[in-house]
Scaffold this motif. Sequence first.
Motif, PDB file in Angstrom:
ATOM      1  N   GLY A 121      -7.335  78.497  49.468  1.00 35.77           N
ATOM      2  CA  GLY A 121      -7.144  78.534  48.028  1.00 35.77           C
ATOM      3  C   GLY A 121      -6.612  77.225  47.485  1.00 35.77           C
ATOM      4  O   GLY A 121      -5.812  76.549  48.135  1.00 35.77           O
ATOM      5  N   VAL A 122      -7.082  76.849  46.291  1.00 32.41           N
ATOM      6  CA  VAL A 122      -6.577  75.686  45.560  1.00 32.41           C
ATOM      7  C   VAL A 122      -6.466  76.102  44.100  1.00 32.41           C
ATOM      8  O   VAL A 122      -7.382  76.721  43.555  1.00 32.41           O
ATOM      9  N   GLU A 123      -5.329  75.790  43.475  1.00 34.76           N
ATOM     10  CA  GLU A 123      -5.131  76.112  42.065  1.00 34.76           C
ATOM     11  C   GLU A 123      -4.469  74.951  41.357  1.00 34.76           C
ATOM     12  O   GLU A 123      -3.724  74.174  41.961  1.00 34.76           O
ATOM     13  N   MET A 124      -4.716  74.862  40.065  1.00 33.61           N
ATOM     14  CA  MET A 124      -4.127  73.822  39.222  1.00 33.61           C
ATOM     15  C   MET A 124      -3.291  74.479  38.141  1.00 33.61           C
ATOM     16  O   MET A 124      -3.718  75.456  37.514  1.00 33.61           O
ATOM     17  N   HIS A 125      -2.071  73.983  37.935  1.00 34.68           N
ATOM     18  CA  HIS A 125      -1.166  74.506  36.915  1.00 34.68           C
ATOM     19  C   HIS A 125      -0.652  73.334  36.075  1.00 34.68           C
ATOM     20  O   HIS A 125      -0.597  72.203  36.546  1.00 34.68           O
ATOM     21  N   VAL A 126      -0.260  73.626  34.853  1.00 31.96           N
ATOM     22  CA  VAL A 126       0.348  72.618  33.978  1.00 31.96           C
ATOM     23  C   VAL A 126       1.692  73.155  33.506  1.00 31.96           C
ATOM     24  O   VAL A 126       1.778  74.294  33.021  1.00 31.96           O
ATOM     25  N   LEU A 127       2.742  72.357  33.663  1.00 30.14           N
ATOM     26  CA  LEU A 127       4.082  72.741  33.204  1.00 30.14           C
ATOM     27  C   LEU A 127       4.338  72.056  31.871  1.00 30.14           C
ATOM     28  O   LEU A 127       4.465  70.829  31.801  1.00 30.14           O
ATOM     29  N   GLU A 128       4.410  72.838  30.836  1.00 33.70           N
ATOM     30  CA  GLU A 128       4.633  72.300  29.501  1.00 33.70           C
ATOM     31  C   GLU A 128       6.075  71.836  29.330  1.00 33.70           C
ATOM     32  O   GLU A 128       6.977  72.281  30.025  1.00 33.70           O
ATOM     33  N   ASP A 129       6.250  70.933  28.377  1.00 33.19           N
ATOM     34  CA  ASP A 129       7.588  70.457  27.995  1.00 33.19           C
ATOM     35  C   ASP A 129       8.367  69.941  29.198  1.00 33.19           C
ATOM     36  O   ASP A 129       9.535  70.273  29.396  1.00 33.19           O
ATOM     37  N   ALA A 130       7.715  69.121  30.012  1.00 34.85           N
ATOM     38  CA  ALA A 130       8.390  68.571  31.188  1.00 34.85           C
ATOM     39  C   ALA A 130       7.846  67.190  31.503  1.00 34.85           C
ATOM     40  O   ALA A 130       6.642  66.930  31.367  1.00 34.85           O
ATOM     41  N   GLY A 131       8.756  66.309  31.927  1.00 32.35           N
ATOM     42  CA  GLY A 131       8.362  65.028  32.467  1.00 32.35           C
ATOM     43  C   GLY A 131       8.231  65.142  33.976  1.00 32.35           C
ATOM     44  O   GLY A 131       8.152  66.241  34.526  1.00 32.35           O
TER      45      GLY A 131
END
Length: 396
Positions: A356-366
């Motif tokens: 498995g491979v997944e992509m996530h984005v964390l908002e409001d973070a550097g």
Amino acid sequence: MAAPPPPRALAAEPRRAPLGAVGVSLPRPRGRVRSAQPREEILRGYRQLISTNYNSRSLLCHPCSCAHTALADTRIAYEPEVDKHTGVLAYDLVQGSLVQWNSFTDKSIPDPPTAVLLHGILGSRKNWGSFAKRLAQEFPMWQFLLVDLRCHGDSASIKKRGPHTVASTARDVLKLIVQLRLNPRVLVGHSFGGKVALSMVEQAAKPLARPVRVWVLDATPGKVRAGGDGEDHPAELIEFLRRMPAQVSSKQEVVDALVKGQFSVDVARWVATNLRRNTPIGPRSSSNFSWTFDLNGISEMYNSYEDTNLWGVVENVPRGVHINFLKAERSLHRWALEDMQRIHTAEELAADEGGGVEMHVLEDAGHWVHADNPDGLFRILSSTFRIETTIRGMQD
């Protein structure tokens, strides 16, 4: 010389059951460790187990505002002093309140699920301290191994042979896992630590359990595009620190020097946390501060971080391995469109091959995701521990 057993609770107090649980408080089992050494000698080999008590409280998870009830009495077990003479990395083991040491006492009890948390360049295991305790409160059956990578923190005093690379750093962690007789279910690495986690998967066979879930926080498998648009560049920061005196009179002296050198105030203050006060020699001598890391070795590690290419692991994921990438919305690194497309393509390939491979984005973070948006990161990572806990329950 045989590897020492992992630290254990020597005289733990009776534990309180989780809030809302049915039943009464149960004392923690205390068994005997099989060893040829006298018990007194074993006890001297370990630091005292520190218990950190938390007041029970409700944690609100923004934006869904669901209430998480914190569990009491998270424990931290520290590494044996003897490990420093056998080349083992410095570490902390943060345990949930329901974890029981059983590897050497009762094999009828399953080993507790373990997650390994790895810091980035110029960091230390302390970067993960508060976050690991929060995870342990939410998932009391888990334990979390926090490691000082080579040339960093307390591991800087443990001499390691070069080259200082992503691969050699991964081997260090794998050796530690073997010596502690752990089978991690989850690997979480931030920045440089993310590539270390991928390298562990590439190199490992038996030390890693299957399935294993890997989290690569704000790092790509290949080319590093750090700095830009006025952002601090890690390589420039490392070289600046190498030119500074080995000892300074105060942390503020370092902060001022870095700000004068055009580095941001936030980065300057963060770097200053890696200074340790020296013990004064003589009644009239004044104390000063020195670095807790080996800057020459770290420089070599960062160069390896930029050069190391681990796309092969991502595009040919071993069966039973699930790799998660998390991109910070305001990342210090520049995520190229080609990187995103390549990861999405790998998602489709992995699904067909039992990985498995997944992509996530964390908002409001550097880039420093666990400091910039810890609630958001906790919410995303929690899914992994819930899945693994469910799988474990079905297997048991």
